[in-house]
Design a protein around this motif. Structure first.
Motif, short mmCIF file in Angstrom:
data_model
loop_
_atom_site.label_atom_id
_atom_site.label_comp_id
_atom_site.label_asym_id
_atom_site.label_seq_id
_atom_site.Cartn_x
_atom_site.Cartn_y
_atom_site.Cartn_z
N ASN A 99 6.92 9.19 -10.10
CA ASN A 99 7.94 8.85 -9.09
C ASN A 99 7.81 9.75 -7.87
N ASN A 100 7.52 11.03 -8.11
CA ASN A 100 7.36 11.96 -6.99
C ASN A 100 6.15 11.58 -6.14
N MET A 101 5.07 11.18 -6.79
CA MET A 101 3.89 10.76 -6.04
C MET A 101 4.21 9.54 -5.17
N ALA A 102 4.91 8.59 -5.77
CA ALA A 102 5.26 7.37 -5.03
C ALA A 102 6.19 7.69 -3.87
N ALA A 103 7.15 8.62 -4.10
CA ALA A 103 8.09 8.99 -3.04
C ALA A 103 7.39 9.67 -1.87
N ASN A 104 6.29 10.35 -2.18
CA ASN A 104 5.52 11.02 -1.13
C ASN A 104 4.55 10.07 -0.42
N GLY A 105 4.58 8.83 -0.81
CA GLY A 105 3.70 7.85 -0.17
C GLY A 105 2.31 7.79 -0.75
N ASP A 106 2.07 8.50 -1.88
CA ASP A 106 0.75 8.49 -2.49
C ASP A 106 0.55 7.19 -3.28
N LYS A 107 -0.65 6.66 -3.21
CA LYS A 107 -0.98 5.49 -4.00
C LYS A 107 -1.18 5.90 -5.45
N LEU A 108 -0.52 5.21 -6.36
CA LEU A 108 -0.65 5.53 -7.77
C LEU A 108 -1.88 4.84 -8.35
N PRO A 109 -2.84 5.60 -8.85
CA PRO A 109 -3.97 4.97 -9.53
C PRO A 109 -3.49 4.13 -10.70
N ASN A 110 -4.24 3.10 -11.02
CA ASN A 110 -3.85 2.19 -12.08
C ASN A 110 -3.59 2.90 -13.41
N LYS A 111 -4.37 3.95 -13.69
CA LYS A 111 -4.25 4.66 -14.96
C LYS A 111 -3.73 6.09 -14.74
N ALA A 112 -2.84 6.25 -13.79
CA ALA A 112 -2.32 7.59 -13.49
C ALA A 112 -1.62 8.20 -14.70
N HIS A 113 -0.94 7.38 -15.47
CA HIS A 113 -0.26 7.88 -16.67
C HIS A 113 -1.26 8.45 -17.67
#
Length: 581
Positions: A99-113
């Motif tokens: 969520n923090n990455m997304a809030a910072n405008g970073d694109k979430l890699p498909n397998k970030a988890h």
């Protein structure tokens, strides 16, 4: 033998290691400072830890593998003290950082988890919790192979397991039922009530797997995991197709938070929040299954709650789940008495260790009590280090072998997102043949009742689920994969200016002049003092084939490192390592 020509020479030995569950023995003891942390250290207590080897052995079962300083710290302490500390630690969670990455405008890699979980397995402080979370993820399976481009949906599911790893199994069932990842994976997201005119029937996937895999299994069990037999000597089935059809009605009217059950105009965070109920699409019919009736016309939440309560009360639940948790942590073929002891802890919600320390809250399904019962069982704490039968211990699955190596040698710069080789480790020919949270089906990577044909364990009808991942291709893939990491080959990194997962061999290099001392150290660190004499002799022999060039400091450093690379590679591909005792 050429200095770097060991890879192919190891393959034959490794395949034998993987297809025959070998007994191993040997080890060494070393002293340590006494520890407290709520339990007074008593060296006569069955749960006392009195050597680095014993500490490493216990941590290999309770964590993803012992780091050197952790084994040193546990030596001279007590297993119950360690468990108490681990249970009290806050949970590593996966959704907040995404969520923090997304809030910072970073694109979430498909397998970030997946990257986060690799890093947590290696470096998270709550090791026991994450080990249990991994075990639970192989029982209540969601595979990210079927949930593309939704890493936060997977992270939400992972957090359910992480938060509740020492909570109650019923809570996990409830929360997972409402998780978008599970609803997507087992296709009940948007599941509508039946329609007689069109012939539409509710989706049965989740109802079937909830019974077959997540709770009670196919046949009735005794508390020791043995199968109950009917009057004609046949196994007694736990449920029928009619039970599944009726239970499927329970899970109608569920979808992600949106304007309608099809997910139209879904809210931004719909896939990482609990599912919404759509009462108009919930089946109004009675739900008759497992000998009970849930009246039609109840609100969806109430129907689901009553249904899960009834399933949770089934007598099969304790032995069915307990046996699988044992398999994932300590024993591929748990003895009936062991299963019974653990199932009793699950059933009563409490466990009292041999030194008098109690775990659990006294409620059925308590996982704190269950995990303590598994790790502190008398078959583990009372068994002398040098004694082990072929039926004891657990075959380490490939993920555990790799992560144990990473922890044992204190890899630095832990960032799986920079590791090309950790992007997908599922290919058995080129990698581990297993990737966390990416099983090929809802049946996990292997069946809990699998008996490997053509092996010594198979000849004795011993279950060894992990052997389902073993073949000629996966053996070669494992050796090649581990060699890249052991030798720290830089082409693994996406950004070569940013080395990651870099092992620290300083302790081992300091022992490289003395092969026997280095092998004893690896024995304690990796195998809990149970390396076989055959493995010990072979590693020492090969190390001595690498002479030390004493005249030049740079050459000497290179030779010492070569010896360490060889010794570590041979150790982690040996039967003594692959079979966890």
């Amino acid at each position: 033998m050429p200095r770097f020509g060991l890879r192919h020479n190891l393959l034959g030995a490794v395949f034998v290691a993987l297809t025959v569950t070998a007994c191993s023995s040997g080890g060494s003891d070393s002293g340590g400072e006494a520890g407290t942390a709520g339990v007074v250290f008593d060296e006569n207590s069955p749960t006392a830890v009195k050597s680095v080897a014993a500490a490493s052995g216990f941590l290999s079962r309770a964590t993803f593998g012992a780091a050197p300083e952790e084994a040193d710290a546990l030596n001279g302490s007590d297993q119950t003290s360690w468990l108490r500390r681990e249970i009290s630690k806050p949970a590593t969670l996966y959704l907040p950082p995404l969520n923090n990455m997304a809030a910072n405008g970073d694109k979430l890699p498909n397998k970030a988890h997946s990257d986060l979980f690799w890093d947590a397995m290696v470096g998270a402080d709550d090791q026991l919790r994450q080990r249990v979370m991994f075990a639970l993820s192989q029982i209540i399976v969601v595979s990210d192979q079927s949930i593309n481009n939704r890493p936060r949906a997977m992270a939400y599911y992972m957090d359910i397991l992480s938060r509740n790893a020492f909570g109650n199994y019923k809570t996990i069932l409830e929360e997972v039922t409402y998780s978008p990842a599970m609803a997507s994976y087992l296709t009940y997201k948007g599941n509508r009530k039946g329609d007689e005119k069109s012939g539409r029937m509710p989706d049965e996937n989740y109802a079937r797997e909830l019974l077959q895999l997540f709770t009670i299994g196919l046949v009735e069990l005794n508390m020791d995991g043995s199968v109950k037999l009917g009057s004609g000597g046949e196994p007694i089935e736990t449920y029928t197709n009619q039970d599944v059809t009726n239970l499927a009605r329970v899970f109608t009217g569920l979808s992600v938070r949106a304007d309608n059950i099809w997910g139209k105009n879904a809210v931004e965070d719909a896939y990482f929040r609990p599912l919404q109920t759509f009462p108009d699409e919930h089946s109004p019919l009675d739900k008759n299954f497992l000998g009970t009736t849930i009246a039609g016309g109840l609100p969806p939440h109430e129907t689901i709650s009553q249904s899960l309560d009834h399933i949770f009360a089934h007598p099969n639940l304790a032995p069915f789940i307990s046996r699988q948790l044992i398999q994932r942590l300590t024993a591929s073929h748990p003895e009936p008495a062991y299963i019974s002891r653990v199932a009793t802890a699950f059933e009563t919600g409490t466990y009292r260790a041999q030194n008098g320390v109690s775990f659990g809250r006294g409620e059925r399904g308590d996982l704190e009590a269950t995990i303590a019962a598994i790790l502190l069982d008398e078959s583990l704490v009372n068994e002398p280090t040098e004694v082990a039968s072929i039926a004891s211990g657990k075959v380490r699955e490939p993920i555990l072998r790799f992560v144990h190596w990473a922890r044992a040698f204190n890899v630095s710069s832990i960032d799986a997102s920079n590791e090309k080789n950790l992007r997908d480790t599922g290919d058995p020919g080129r990698s581990l043949g297993q990737h966390p949270l990416r099983s090929p089906s809802v049946f996990n990577f292997y069946r809990p009742g699998y008996v490997a044909p053509g092996t010594e364990t198979g000849a004795r009808s011993l279950t060894a689920p992990e052997f389902q991942l073993v073949n000629e291709s996966s053996v070669v893939g494992y050796v090649n994969f581990m060699t890249r990491f052991v030798r720290n080959e830089e082409w693994r990194w996406k950004d070569r200016d940013r080395p990651t997962y870099v092992p620290d061999y300083s302790r081992e290099i300091a022992l490289a002049d003395d092969p026997a001392a280095l092998v004893s150290h690896l024995d304690d660190l990796l195998m809990g003092g149970r390396m076989s004499q055959v493995t010990r002799d072979r590693i020492e022999e090969v190390m001595l084939e690498i002479p030390l060039r004493m005249d030049d400091p740079e050459d000497l450093a290179e030779d010492r490192l070569s010896r360490v690379h060889v010794a570590v590679t041979m150790a982690i591909t040996s039967p003594s390592f692959i079979v966890q005792r």
